[in-house]
Design a protein around this motif. Sequence first.
Motif, mmCIF file in Angstrom:
data_model
loop_
_atom_site.group_PDB
_atom_site.id
_atom_site.type_symbol
_atom_site.label_atom_id
_atom_site.label_comp_id
_atom_site.label_asym_id
_atom_site.label_seq_id
_atom_site.Cartn_x
_atom_site.Cartn_y
_atom_site.Cartn_z
ATOM 1 N N LEU A 57 0.419 -1.482 -0.340
ATOM 2 C CA LEU A 57 -0.390 0.234 -0.520
ATOM 3 C C LEU A 57 0.969 1.180 -0.148
ATOM 4 C CD1 LEU A 57 -2.549 -0.676 2.541
ATOM 5 C CD2 LEU A 57 -2.993 -0.722 -0.186
ATOM 6 N N ALA A 58 1.629 1.467 0.539
ATOM 7 C CA ALA A 58 3.087 2.117 0.659
ATOM 8 C C ALA A 58 3.047 2.729 -0.578
ATOM 9 C CB ALA A 58 3.927 2.370 1.425
ATOM 10 N N MET A 59 3.851 1.861 -1.219
ATOM 11 C CA MET A 59 4.027 1.348 -2.761
ATOM 12 C C MET A 59 3.614 2.510 -3.948
ATOM 13 S SD MET A 59 5.035 -1.382 -5.513
ATOM 14 C CE MET A 59 3.543 -1.725 -5.340
ATOM 15 N N ILE A 60 1.793 1.602 -3.693
ATOM 16 C CA ILE A 60 0.967 2.373 -4.126
ATOM 17 C C ILE A 60 0.824 3.767 -4.274
ATOM 18 C CG2 ILE A 60 -1.595 2.203 -4.575
ATOM 19 C CD1 ILE A 60 -1.185 -1.151 -4.472
ATOM 20 N N ASP A 61 1.064 4.040 -2.684
ATOM 21 C CA ASP A 61 0.406 5.468 -2.408
ATOM 22 C C ASP A 61 1.773 6.503 -3.296
ATOM 23 O OD1 ASP A 61 -1.866 4.975 -1.270
ATOM 24 O OD2 ASP A 61 -0.425 5.314 1.167
ATOM 25 N N LYS A 62 2.481 6.119 -2.967
ATOM 26 C CA LYS A 62 4.502 6.855 -3.686
ATOM 27 C C LYS A 62 4.216 6.996 -5.261
ATOM 28 C CE LYS A 62 8.734 6.605 -3.497
ATOM 29 N NZ LYS A 62 10.609 6.318 -2.767
ATOM 30 N N ARG A 63 3.312 6.203 -5.509
ATOM 31 C CA ARG A 63 3.187 5.935 -7.693
ATOM 32 C C ARG A 63 2.089 7.099 -7.380
ATOM 33 N NH1 ARG A 63 4.519 -0.226 -9.270
ATOM 34 N NH2 ARG A 63 6.841 0.190 -8.717
#
Length: 84
Positions: A57-63
């Motif tokens: 989820l953190a990766m998705i938020d960053k993208r």
Amino acid sequence: MIAAKQMDVRANIKKYFDMAFDGEPVIVSRKENKNVVIISEAEYNEMAKARRNAEYLAMIDKRLERLNNGEGIHKTMDELRVME
């Protein structure tokens, strides 16, 4: 959560393993505050899954943030078809 001394756990390991298996985490106190926690494999797997989900989820938020800042690459359908 149960707290136990390392000596007690060593002497009654089955008892503490059974507690952990039944869902009761056991904190084993050790010298120099190098404590450990005994948990069941099922509880460990749930924690590992939650960690992986949080990282994803953190990766998705960053993208998404990058896309919102205009850092994405935009292609038309025709451009994508040419890339096939």
